[in-house]
Design an enzyme around this catalytic site. Structure first.
Site, PDB file in Angstrom:
ATOM      1  N   SER B 158      -0.023  12.567   0.424  1.00  7.38           N
ATOM      2  CA  SER B 158      -1.719  12.212   0.721  1.00  7.38           C
ATOM      3  C   SER B 158      -2.192  12.542  -0.471  1.00  7.38           C
ATOM      4  CB  SER B 158      -2.013  13.036   1.608  1.00  7.38           C
ATOM      5  OG  SER B 158      -3.558  12.479   1.805  1.00  7.38           O
ATOM      6  N   ARG B 228     -13.548  18.116  10.953  1.00  9.86           N
ATOM      7  CA  ARG B 228     -11.789  18.032  11.631  1.00  9.86           C
ATOM      8  C   ARG B 228     -11.696  16.893  12.402  1.00  9.86           C
ATOM      9  NH1 ARG B 228      -7.147  18.641   8.582  1.00  9.86           N
ATOM     10  NH2 ARG B 228      -5.553  19.566   9.810  1.00  9.86           N
ATOM     11  N   ASP B 332       0.499   4.469   8.961  1.00  7.72           N
ATOM     12  CA  ASP B 332      -0.656   4.134   7.837  1.00  7.72           C
ATOM     13  C   ASP B 332      -1.417   3.862   7.328  1.00  7.72           C
ATOM     14  OD1 ASP B 332      -2.022   6.435   6.023  1.00  7.72           O
ATOM     15  OD2 ASP B 332      -0.480   7.294   4.893  1.00  7.72           O
ATOM     16  N   HIS B 365      -0.679   8.641   9.024  1.00  7.43           N
ATOM     17  CA  HIS B 365      -1.055   9.355   7.958  1.00  7.43           C
ATOM     18  C   HIS B 365       0.537  10.473   7.540  1.00  7.43           C
ATOM     19  CE1 HIS B 365      -2.456  10.348   3.421  1.00  7.43           C
ATOM     20  NE2 HIS B 365      -2.633  11.599   4.171  1.00  7.43           N
ATOM     21  N   ASP B 366       0.229  11.329   8.974  1.00  9.31           N
ATOM     22  CA  ASP B 366       0.412  12.460   9.160  1.00  9.31           C
ATOM     23  C   ASP B 366       2.391  12.327   9.249  1.00  9.31           C
ATOM     24  OD1 ASP B 366      -1.197  14.557   9.919  1.00  9.31           O
ATOM     25  OD2 ASP B 366      -1.620  14.838  11.493  1.00  9.31           O
TER      26      ASP B 366
END
Lengths: 196, 397
Positions: B158, B228, B332, B365-366
């Site tokens: 990232s 967040r 992602d 994405h994680d």
């Protein structure tokens, strides 16, 4: 070392940039890196093969060449190789165009469907030919577009492609006088070196 | 004593490095003095050829692997523990792994919550905007301090991957391999839009006080929580959320599991995904500085390695000397495989050696932080070659 790889090697300049489409486990590129110090790039979609390339230290890009090579620049490689894959592509003619756009020279290898044993198999048995190098049934074969040496010669004529060199080899990848006499009848595998 | 897995780096201790030489930032502003909080794992070899730098993403820090507290059985290991340790892809039997909290952070390195020596108060909004380039410049000074002339590899996912690209561009002779994971050449309008929602959430919190909340003894926790929450949604995939919140077969595979088994017909927390996001946002907001969050979203927005190269990424990479491994993940959508393929295309155009893998994974994405089997195998194979190049540790198993 396989004889067909030896022939391919003899057509590649030391230190040149080589793109191998459908590079498999990276055997050819790893060999050319060692002997000719080429700058390599492999294209592959099989995950296991990609892993084997990484293990060999061969640069490999996960990409489906049936969707073309839009991310590759014109004339950006000295040689583009397509080994034993032409017949498995959706549009072999379009990939040949792409190869000639990206590479200054191209090397293609494919099984010659007009090999006499195939002709004999079809003529006597009346069924789709099978052999050690075409072991599939008609319904599960990855080979969508089989062609013969005569067919490929015709494609080259139509597209004005220059055939720099052509060799035919047998299953053991050796060549013989008989094969050179009538390649389209006795040749098992064809190896072409072409340019625009 | 708690049981620590054999392939963990074990109990680790961060180190603070102080730098007195002023650092001129891309904005033109200067940071006179600063501290960097650093963790290292493994041993630097005699010719300092086995060092790898791990760059963290938006909310990461120097604590990439191992544990702090030998007594606390509930403590989670560092954020990339699945990759760093003996026998893991970044094998500490062979590599000396360096991980730092970047400038502007809130985990010990100088940042908005640090004391401003000129005022005796925290910097707050006076802390300058730092860019990826500034970070990489500060990391290069850290490398100098550690006696590392050239990294065997610089690695990051990232925003970490963006630092890797900047290394390859700014310091072409100081790394041999660049591993760019789940990254993008620059943020798109959609990416910036999500960051803007995050910033507005923080700045509109009544406890924000123009960023001087330290002086008011308050904290814009609600704002950070909202920031967040929206960020977290972009790290997950639709498929993963359906799976995670769809254990109840009656709800189908839409991930609509209820919290209390029935609808409230009010504005309460009806669905499990709501309480999950609230919990994630809330717990994050307790441990992260609001000004750092603002700052790092700007760092992301500003990242554009092509600014000095007519907008062409391939020109930016023209002088790079390292080999590249680019990895993306199928689900992602924050930095999709398409964005990684743009990086690959630029590298091909620049005639640089590059490998590219698109890993099938549902985690969004994680996924870059998780031990996805094919991803781990690929990193293992690649880094094993890198270890061979720097001369393997003969004493290692």
């Amino acid at each position: 070392m396989r004889a067909d790889l030896k022939i391919i090697e003899s057509w590649i300049e030391p230190g040149s940039r080589v793109l191998d489409l459908g590079c498999g486990d990276g055997l050819l590129l790893a060999h050319l890196k060692e002997t000719l110090h080429i700058r390599e790039c492999g294209l592959e979609i099989d995950q296991e093969h990609i892993q084997q390339c990484l293990e060999k230290g061969v640069s490999v890009i996960e990409q489906d060449m049936d969707k073309g090579l839009p991310n590759f620049q014109d004339n950006s490689f000295d040689t583009v190789v397509l080994a034993q894959t032409l017949q498995a592509l959706h549009r072999p003619d379009l990939i040949v165009d792409e190869m000639l756009r990206v590479g200054k020279r191209c090397i293609l290898t494919f099984p010659n469907f007009a090999y006499w044993r195939h002709r004999f198999y079809l003529m006597t048995g009346g069924r789709m030919p099978k052999s050690p190098h075409i072991p599939y049934e008609w319904y599960d074969t990855p080979n969508l577009h089989h062609c013969t040496i005569a067919d490929f010669d015709e494609l080259c004529r139509q597209k004005n492609i220059t055939v720099l060199d052509r060799t035919v080899v047998d299953d053991a990848r050796r060549t013989s006088m008989l094969m050179n006499l009538n390649p389209n009848f006795f040749g098992v595998n064809a190896i072409y070196h072409i340019s625009r | 004593m708690k049981a620590i897995p054999a392939n963990s780096v074990g109990i680790v201790k961060p180190q603070l490095f102080h730098f007195d030489e002023p650092l001129t930032l891309r904005s033109g502003r200067v940071i006179e003095k600063y501290d960097l909080m650093v963790e290292t794992y493994g041993t630097l070899n005699a010719d300092a050829s086995n060092a790898i730098l791990v760059c963290h993403a938006l909310s990461g820090d120097h604590h990439a692997a191992g544990y702090y507290d030998p007594e606390n059985p509930k403590e989670k290991p560092g954020w990339w523990d699945c990759c760093i340790g003996p026998g893991k892809p970044f094998d500490t039997n062979h590599f000396f792994v360096v991980s730092l909290n970047n400038l502007g952070g809130c985990a010990g390195s100088t940042g908005p919550s640090s004391m401003n020596p000129d005022t005796g108060k925290p910097f707050g909004p006076d802390f300058p905007i730092v860019t990826v380039r500034d970070w990489v410049n500060s990391q290069a000074r850290l490398a100098d301090r550690l006696g590392i002339q050239q990294w065997a590899a610089v690695i990051g996912g990232s925003l970490g991957g963006m630092q890797v690209m900047r290394w390859a561009i700014s310091y072409p002779d100081r790394l041999r391999h660049a591993l760019v994971i789940a990254a993008a050449p620059k943020l798109s309008a959609q990416n910036i839009a999500f960051n803007e929602v995050a910033r507005q959430s923080i700045m509109s919190d009544p406890d924000f006080h123009e960023g001087r909340y330290y002086d008011f003894n308050t904290y814009p926790g609600k704002g950070v929580m909202l920031a967040r929450m929206v960020g977290h949604i972009t790290y997950l995939s639709d498929a993963l959320m359906r799976d995670k919140f769809g254990k109840d077969a009656r709800a189908g595979n839409f991930g609509r599991d209820l919290r209390a088994g029935k609808l409230s017909f009010g504005f309460d927390t009806d669905f499990q995904v709501q309480s999950y996001l609230q919990y994630k946002g809330e717990s994050f907001s307790r441990n992260f500085d609001a000004n750092t969050y603002l700052l790092v979203t700007k760092t992301l927005d500003y990242f554009d390695p092509t600014v000095d190269y007519d907008g062409e990424l391939s020109k930016a990479f023209a002088n790079s000397q390292c080999k590249f491994l680019v990895i993306s993940f199928s689900s992602d959508w924050r930095f999709s495989p398409e964005r990684s393929r743009e990086i690959v295309e630029a590298l091909l155009k620049a005639e640089k050696p590059v490998s590219y893998l698109e890993i099938e994974a549902d985690e969004g994405h994680d996924a870059f932080l998780l031990p996805v089997p094919r991803y781990m195998q690929a990193l293992n194979a690649y880094m094993s070659r890198v270890a061979d190049e720097c001369g393997r540790n003969p004493n290692a198993g």
